[in-house]
Design an enzyme around this catalytic site. Sequence first.
Site, mmCIF file in Angstrom:
data_model
loop_
_atom_site.group_PDB
_atom_site.id
_atom_site.type_symbol
_atom_site.label_atom_id
_atom_site.label_comp_id
_atom_site.label_asym_id
_atom_site.label_seq_id
_atom_site.Cartn_x
_atom_site.Cartn_y
_atom_site.Cartn_z
ATOM 1 C CB ILE A 71 6.580 -13.734 5.124
ATOM 2 C CG1 ILE A 71 7.896 -13.240 4.403
ATOM 3 C CG2 ILE A 71 5.479 -14.121 3.897
ATOM 4 C CD1 ILE A 71 8.234 -14.251 3.269
ATOM 5 C CB CYS A 72 1.203 -11.900 5.569
ATOM 6 S SG CYS A 72 -0.352 -12.336 5.964
ATOM 7 C CB VAL A 73 1.476 -17.207 7.932
ATOM 8 C CG1 VAL A 73 0.142 -16.890 8.974
ATOM 9 C CG2 VAL A 73 1.507 -18.884 8.130
ATOM 10 C CB ALA A 76 3.256 -17.264 2.995
#
Length: 111
Positions: A71-73, A76
């Site tokens: 997941i793209c931090v 997110a």
Amino acid sequence: MGPVYGTQSAYCAYQFAQVLLSNTPHTIKNIFFYADGVYNGNSYTDPANDEFNLVSAWQELSKKHSFALTICVAAAQRRGIIKNNLADRFELTGLGELSESISTTDRTIQF
């Protein structure tokens, strides 16, 4: 890129991955969730009993076929997905992970 519920994008991606892994010699190295797609990794998602649980489905597929759910931090954090509410088997990463995955695989498909 689609949210866990509200559009068909994430569910279509899941169905595609499921069919790809069950009927062909292909493998999946990584599924990268970006933009509203990060909601697929929210452990607080709680669908009704008669609804398909897409978060659990991603987790089971990842476990069965040993691929990463990343997941793209940055995306997110903008949407309130942090380490404390990240579902099991999902990991927070940067766009560098996506770039590396693209450069080391023969295909990239976006939903």
